[in-house]
Write a protein that holds these residues in place. Structure first.
Motif, PDB file in Angstrom:
ATOM      1  N   UNK A  19     -43.290   6.588   2.809  1.00 42.66           N
ATOM      2  CA  UNK A  19     -42.020   5.975   3.172  1.00 42.66           C
ATOM      3  C   UNK A  19     -41.125   7.034   3.791  1.00 42.66           C
ATOM      4  N   UNK A  20     -40.803   6.859   5.056  1.00 43.58           N
ATOM      5  CA  UNK A  20     -40.030   7.866   5.783  1.00 43.58           C
ATOM      6  C   UNK A  20     -38.536   7.673   5.558  1.00 43.58           C
ATOM      7  N   UNK A  21     -37.875   8.768   5.248  1.00 45.75           N
ATOM      8  CA  UNK A  21     -36.426   8.793   5.072  1.00 45.75           C
ATOM      9  C   UNK A  21     -35.839   9.550   6.259  1.00 45.75           C
TER      10      UNK A  21
ATOM     11  N   UNK B 192     -40.624  17.199   5.801  1.00 40.43           N
ATOM     12  CA  UNK B 192     -40.153  17.835   4.573  1.00 40.43           C
ATOM     13  C   UNK B 192     -39.973  16.789   3.482  1.00 40.43           C
ATOM     14  N   UNK B 193     -40.190  17.188   2.254  1.00 40.24           N
ATOM     15  CA  UNK B 193     -39.855  16.306   1.133  1.00 40.24           C
ATOM     16  C   UNK B 193     -38.444  16.573   0.634  1.00 40.24           C
ATOM     17  N   UNK B 194     -37.724  17.440   1.328  1.00 37.37           N
ATOM     18  CA  UNK B 194     -36.300  17.595   1.067  1.00 37.37           C
ATOM     19  C   UNK B 194     -35.954  18.638   0.034  1.00 37.37           C
ATOM     20  N   UNK B 195     -34.676  18.640  -0.309  1.00 37.62           N
ATOM     21  CA  UNK B 195     -34.139  19.633  -1.227  1.00 37.62           C
ATOM     22  C   UNK B 195     -34.369  19.284  -2.682  1.00 37.62           C
TER      23      UNK B 195
ATOM     24  N   UNK C  53     -39.286   9.900  -4.307  1.00 33.23           N
ATOM     25  CA  UNK C  53     -40.093   8.881  -4.954  1.00 33.23           C
ATOM     26  C   UNK C  53     -41.557   9.162  -4.705  1.00 33.23           C
ATOM     27  N   UNK C  54     -42.460   8.332  -5.241  1.00 28.45           N
ATOM     28  CA  UNK C  54     -43.902   8.617  -5.142  1.00 28.45           C
ATOM     29  C   UNK C  54     -44.450   8.635  -3.720  1.00 28.45           C
TER      30      UNK C  54
ATOM     31  N   UNK D 239     -42.594  20.861   1.489  1.00 25.83           N
ATOM     32  CA  UNK D 239     -43.283  19.576   1.334  1.00 25.83           C
ATOM     33  C   UNK D 239     -43.919  19.442  -0.050  1.00 25.83           C
ATOM     34  N   UNK D 240     -43.408  20.215  -1.023  1.00 25.88           N
ATOM     35  CA  UNK D 240     -44.041  20.243  -2.327  1.00 25.88           C
ATOM     36  C   UNK D 240     -43.307  19.517  -3.433  1.00 25.88           C
ATOM     37  N   UNK D 241     -42.186  18.862  -3.121  1.00 20.80           N
ATOM     38  CA  UNK D 241     -41.419  18.188  -4.173  1.00 20.80           C
ATOM     39  C   UNK D 241     -41.185  16.725  -3.782  1.00 20.80           C
ATOM     40  N   UNK D 242     -39.943  16.263  -3.852  1.00 20.58           N
ATOM     41  CA  UNK D 242     -39.647  14.901  -3.418  1.00 20.58           C
ATOM     42  C   UNK D 242     -39.875  13.834  -4.463  1.00 20.58           C
ATOM     43  N   UNK D 243     -39.735  14.189  -5.753  1.00 19.58           N
ATOM     44  CA  UNK D 243     -39.898  13.180  -6.802  1.00 19.58           C
ATOM     45  C   UNK D 243     -38.593  12.415  -7.000  1.00 19.58           C
ATOM     46  N   UNK D 244     -38.657  11.384  -7.817  1.00 19.23           N
ATOM     47  CA  UNK D 244     -37.471  10.566  -8.078  1.00 19.23           C
ATOM     48  C   UNK D 244     -36.379  11.347  -8.798  1.00 19.23           C
ATOM     49  N   UNK D 245     -36.726  12.455  -9.441  1.00 21.09           N
ATOM     50  CA  UNK D 245     -35.723  13.273 -10.127  1.00 21.09           C
ATOM     51  C   UNK D 245     -35.112  14.322  -9.205  1.00 21.09           C
TER      52      UNK D 245
END
Length: 588
Positions: free
Chosen positions: A496-498, A530-533, A464-465, A443-449
């Motif tokens: 925003x949930x994905x 999770x903020x994903x990979x 994203x933010x 849960x520590x990432x998830x930025x637009x990059x």
């Protein structure tokens, strides 16, 4: 998060990729100035390079009762420090990590809920050494150990003139009557899917009542993994992890049965085999331990129900060889935006030109740093310290939630959900008293990059933010999924949930790859947050300096509010969807 087993129905290139997926650790990167012969089939990445002003090291500071970015940062710099050596289960680093977690649980005033009044639930982790004199003779032919056959067992297995009987497809097999399998080895074919392969190699596969054991036949595409069970020296010696099993390649079927595989029916008896699977077994030098703690509820009746909040404490350890950290950082961002998920991508000439340019620019301000430690800051240091922060918040509230909160830091998730599998099979509280499980993993990432995953159709997902992925929240209880949505809105978290990774039949099978599944298979409603990979997934570059702490704070606060809502509502989330077979193969 546990790594994939096979990416499609085809196997990855090496055994190391199978579960640890530490592809770049095994050796130095290719020369960035000699890439002219690399194919030009992959586009050059255009996303800006992630930058950080955070330090490599950070002095610890006292934490507060509230969930804050500063507290999360303090905790994670400690938990993902080089001194814990990548926290691989069964090693000194993992042992130290669980010591830290237990010490903090005690400081927060939580009650120990492990073995014998401690915070630890110790898994029966053992180390094995296979004797090369082990033998398997089928149809008069001697099979080659490690290539045609392997085995999993807690002790030496011997079968003399033991007949085999075909039981069908693993996970779909017919329940043959006891008299039909008595004294025989039951042969099951393994489906060509990543979840089935993981189940066969490290999951729970029951031996039918009365049978002597099982023989699992790997699909042709997975022939290279027959020896995997021999290469892994550590295993959990517990019935929940399946009975004695022999692993063979698809070509062995012709030696076990006279009829072609396509014509076999459940109950078909084949040849007799002679097997001597010899190994020496000793306890692991360092125990593998779940850390289990309880915050008692404030309601005399509801306190005997539990809201489980969990994460996994382990990661994938260390590389045998140090490599240039910055080279890995840039290479993965450009060539492998999914980190270990993209370990089949080798790069092309244009990409290496870009890598060279960025590395040269970086060298103007930072010297080469050799690195051999998979710190696991995001995976799953982020989840582990988020659970700590939630525990500190709830434990310092004047009025505690009505239900008790069960905090479990699972060990061995990276090995195949070891800790959560063991805990749910041997729960230190009544399993049916757990009303829901909230799993926090990466849960520590998830930025637009960050490429956070792919859609079911194969399109890249990006963060994203306000980004947060949810998996499994409505798979057992639509009420739980609705609750998470309502808390997010009512408490103005505005995340925003994905749900893209939660799609049925998603090729990445994320629902089956983290600890929540071991609760869900027993009928406990779950949500995986999770903020994903990202490009540092299972790489040397997953370090505290690259974590987005303000974003992580928002996620942890949401989960804390969900836990409180679950703890205080009159009823438990209703299970209104089909339950899983706890001994079946997980399929998203």
């Amino acid at each position: 998060m546990s790594a994939v087993v096979i990416r499609t129905v085809q196997c990855a290139a090496s055994i190391r990729t199978l579960l640890a997926a530490v592809t770049l650790a095994a050796g130095a990167l290719p020369s960035f100035v000699n890439a002219q012969d690399v194919p030009k089939s992959q586009p050059v990445a255009t996303a800006p390079a992630p930058r950080t002003t955070l330090p490599l090291k950070l002095a610890p500071r006292p934490t507060k009762s509230a969930i804050t970015a500063d507290d999360l940062m303090t905790r994670l710099y400690i938990f993902a420090d080089d001194s814990l050596m990548g926290r691989d289960a069964g090693t000194e680093g993992s042992f130290k990590a669980t010591e830290l977690l237990a010490r903090e649980a005690k400081r927060l005033g939580l009650q120990p809920a492990g073995d014998s009044g401690t915070f630890f639930q110790t898994l029966p982790l053992k180390s094995k050494k296979v004797d090369p004199m082990s033998s398997f003779i089928a149809g008069g032919a001697s099979l080659e150990l490690g290539k045609e056959w392997g085995f999993m067992s807690g002790s030496t297995m011997t079968f003399n003139d033991t007949p085999v009987v075909f039981g069908g497809v693993m996970g779909e097999q017919s329940l043959l009557p006891a008299e039909q399998v008595a004294g025989k080895l039951v042969v099951l074919t393994v489906p060509a899917s990543r979840s089935a392969l993981q189940q066969a190699l490290e999951g729970n596969v029951d031996v039918p009542a009365g049978a002597s054991g099982i023989v699992l036949v790997l699909p042709q595409q997975a022939a290279g993994y027959v020896g995997y069970v021999l290469s892994t020296g550590l295993f959990v010696d517990d019935p929940a992890f399946g009975g004695p099993r022999l692993i063979v390649g698809a070509t062995v079927m012709s030696k076990l049965f006279t009829s072609p595989s396509s014509e076999l029916k459940a109950g078909t008896v084949g040849t007799s085999v002679n097997v001597k699977a010899i190994l020496d077994v000793v306890p692991s030098p360092f125990p593998a331990r779940n850390v289990v703690a309880i915050l008692p509820g404030s309601d005399p009746k509801l306190k005997h129900q539990y809201v489980a909040v969990g994460a996994h404490s382990d990661h994938v350890g260390m590389s045998r060889r140090a490599v240039d950290h910055d080279s890995v950082l840039i290479f993965n961002r450009i060539v492998r935006p999914g980190g270990a998920e993209n370990d089949d991508k080798m790069g092309n000439a244009e990409q290496f030109t870009q890598i060279n340019a960025e590395l040269a620019e970086m060298r103007k301000s930072s010297p080469t740093r050799r690195d051999s430690i998979f710190n696991g800051a995001d995976d799953d240091g982020s989840g582990s310290v988020a659970v700590q922060e939630i525990a500190e918040l709830l434990s310092t509230m004047k009025v505690k939630p009505k239900r008790s909160t069960l905090f479990v830091w699972h060990v061995g998730e990276e090995k195949g959900l070891w800790g959560s599998k063991f805990f749910t099979a041997h729960s230190t509280v009544a399993r049916d008293s757990i009303v829901a499980q909230l799993n926090i993993d990466m849960v520590g990432r998830g930025s637009a990059t960050d490429v956070t995953g792919i859609s079911k159709e194969g399109q890249d997902l990006r963060g994203g933010p306000d980004y947060l992925q949810l998996v499994g929240s409505r798979r057992l209880s639509t009420e739980l999924g609705d609750l998470v949505e309502s808390v997010n809105k009512a408490k103005t978290h505005n995340l925003l949930f994905d749900y893209g990774m939660d799609a049925n039949d998603h090729p990445m099978n994320i629902y089956c790859r983290s600890d929540h599944y071991e609760y869900a298979k027993w009928g406990v409603p779950v949500t995986f947050f999770t903020t994903g990979g990202h490009s540092a997934y299972h790489q040397l570059t997953d370090e505290p300096q690259y974590i987005d702490y303000p974003h992580m704070e928002r996620v942890a606060k949401l989960i804390a509010d969900v836990a409180q809502e679950l703890g205080n509502r009159p009823g438990r989330p209703v299970v209104n969807q089909a339950k899983l077979d706890p001994r079946g193969v997980c399929k998203q």
